[in-house]
Design an enzyme around this catalytic site. Structure first.
Site, mmCIF file in Angstrom:
data_model
loop_
_atom_site.group_PDB
_atom_site.id
_atom_site.type_symbol
_atom_site.label_atom_id
_atom_site.label_comp_id
_atom_site.label_asym_id
_atom_site.label_seq_id
_atom_site.Cartn_x
_atom_site.Cartn_y
_atom_site.Cartn_z
ATOM 1 C CB CYS A 1 -0.911 0.015 1.228
ATOM 2 S SG CYS A 1 -2.032 -1.400 1.345
ATOM 3 C CG ASN B 1 2.999 -0.502 2.913
ATOM 4 O OD1 ASN B 1 2.395 -1.437 2.391
ATOM 5 N ND2 ASN B 1 4.181 -0.097 2.510
ATOM 6 N N GLY B 2 1.745 -3.030 5.070
ATOM 7 C CA GLY B 2 2.386 -4.268 5.493
ATOM 8 C C GLY B 2 1.358 -5.336 5.805
ATOM 9 N N GLY C 1 -1.203 1.039 -5.129
ATOM 10 C CA GLY C 1 -2.508 0.440 -4.868
ATOM 11 C C GLY C 1 -3.630 1.208 -5.523
ATOM 12 C CE1 TYR D 1 5.214 -4.960 -11.509
ATOM 13 C CE2 TYR D 1 4.349 -4.887 -9.280
ATOM 14 C CZ TYR D 1 4.139 -4.857 -10.649
ATOM 15 O OH TYR D 1 2.879 -4.700 -11.140
#
Length: 485
Positions: free
Chosen positions: A2, A102-103, A28, A260
């Site tokens: 995210c 985020n995670g 996201g 990526y």
């Protein structure tokens, strides 16, 4: 994966948060949310889809206050198209806390029991972010009495959060009437950076975000990364206080960020993402030379966009012409992020088109950043053959993805991974290419970390070694069962 951002400004912050989320949109596209604090009042707006689709003028007008945070989400837990799972999450005690994360937490089963029986707290969703918020709220509640709250109490509460939760987490939270809090897990698996600029009345404005591009493109100076296990508290007066809140932090960031996920114009953990991808291409070229026959390649072509730096370096090192034959429809989202195999497969042809004149009669070397499920790669090989290529050599700037990623990337099931349980010749047969070359794990690690202070990367999806030490076969089986049920 995210994207998160928090801003402590000297003026109304809603537009600043909105613009920063646009810079993090690549992280996201399922849903997004913004929260602001105006005195004792917290204002929250959430919606499905991209930032530009989710917020209207009336939403922005209601987001009052000079401190705010935001989130862009793609689902790694829960349902992708479910607004209840969208962040930020809010809890009203103590003070009122709103949080983005985020995670992925890896001990949610234990936390669910603890929250209900020990903390006497109720959660409304299956989101691990809501669990994390309630753990933080509970630990803060234990530290305070009355209306008072100081930074040391906040840092003690974060220390207790580290003791209770496992997994990956970069967190930003607003505490009504007190300020903004940011902290990172003890391994620094997910990224978080700090920036500043001069605001009105000579006061410093602060921004914390997932990637440096959100800072620099917004006029903030990149100060540094938030350290693993570190917590930062920014008061209502703009005063910044910092504490290391874990006894033994170790920086082990996620390798997939560099391969990526991150934008190439970001710098994370002291590593320039663009330059790391060039180095990945340089090392991949050496492996291609080793495993492909001399004269079997006429042209090198990248799959846009994140594989372009690696492909350029492959072509330079091999002395082979670099061409751009695949063209991307920028109005189709990242296929890796899309939920569901059928949706990903359908979107490949909508997303990429090939220019016939660049392929006809040529031996083509295709460079992609990674091969995860194989859906996109298989479709590209077929497209390349159908448009007239003589042969197709497919290469990946990352090693084979053989294991689930449990720290915030949507790779929950081994049955979905084309590299799980298959040799490289077997994967090549599945893809239908003439040759298939992967990056070596050691080359990936060295390519990313060269020239930096990094010594280790979280690379569990390539190696099966999970840094938090709590991921075993039973846990992986449970994750797969819950994701596929």
């Amino acid at each position: 994966m995210c994207g998160i951002v928090g801003i402590a400004s000297t003026t109304n912050v809603n537009q600043q948060v909105y613009d920063a989320l646009g810079l993090l949109q690549h992280r996201g596209q399922d849903s997004t949310g913004i929260a602001t604090v105006d005195g004792p009042h917290i204002h929250i707006r959430k919606g499905e889809g991209m930032v530009r689709e989710a917020f209207r003028t009336r939403d922005m007008r209601s987001l009052l206050g000079s401190t705010g945070l935001g989130h862009v989400r793609y689902a790694t837990r829960g349902e992708a198209q479910n607004e209840l799972e969208a962040q930020p999450f809010y809890v009203n005690a103590p003070y009122g806390i709103v949080l983005v994360h985020n995670g992925n937490l890896t001990n949610t089963r234990e936390l669910e029991v603890e929250l209900a029986t020990q903390d006497m707290r109720h959660t409304n969703t299956g989101s691990d972010t809501e669990m994390l918020l309630n753990v933080l709220g509970s630990e803060l509640q234990k530290q305070v009495s009355g209306a008072g709250l100081d930074a040391e109490q906040v840092f003690t509460a974060v220390n207790r959060v580290h003791e209770r939760v496992r997994g990956s987490y970069a967190v930003i939270a607003l505490i009504a009437g007190h300020g903004m809090l940011a902290f990172r897990d003890p391994f620094g698996i997910r990224p978080l950076v700090l920036g500043r600029r001069e605001g009105q009345r000579g006061r410093t404005e602060w921004m914390v975000a997932s990637e440096s591009v959100a800072l620099t493109a917004s006029g903030y100076e990149l100060v540094r990364d938030v350290d693993p296990g570190e917590a930062i508290m920014i008061g209502l007066d703009g005063e910044l206080q910092v504490r290391q809140t874990h006894a033994s932090p170790t920086l082990v960031p996620c390798a997939f960020e560099y391969v990526y996920l991150a934008r190439p114009d970001s710098v994370m953990n002291g590593v320039n993402v663009y330059e790391s991808r060039l180095r990945l291409g340089e090392r991949l070229a050496e492996t291609i030379e080793q495993y492909t026959p001399s004269g079997s390649i006429d042209v090198v072509m990248p799959i846009p966009d994140s594989s372009r730096p690696a492909a350029m370096e492959v072509a330079r090192k091999l002395g082979i012409e670099y061409r751009e034959g695949y063209y991307k429809n920028r109005y189709v989202g990242r296929t890796f992020i899309m939920p569901g195999q059928e949706q990903r497969k359908k979107s490949v042809r909508q997303k990429l088109n090939a220019l016939a004149s660049e392929f006809e009669g040529k031996n083509v070397l295709v460079v992609d950043d990674s091969i995860v499920r194989g859906t996109t790669s298989r479709e590209i090989v077929e497209m390349t053959r159908n448009i007239g290529a003589n042969s197709v050599t497919f290469t990946s700037a990352a090693p084979p993805v053989r294991y689930p990623h449990v720290y915030g990337i949507n790779m929950p099931s081994r049955s979905e991974l084309i590299g799980a349980g298959r040799s490289i010749p077997e994967i090549r047969e599945q893809l239908g290419s003439d040759f298939l070359v992967y990056q070596e794990v050691d080359d990936m690690v060295q390519g990313i970390t060269d020239g930096s202070e990094l010594t280790e990367l979280e690379a569990s999806c390539f190696t099966g070694d999970y840094i938090t030490g709590d991921v075993d076969e039973e846990y992986l089986s449970w994750v797969e069962a819950t994701q596929l049920s």
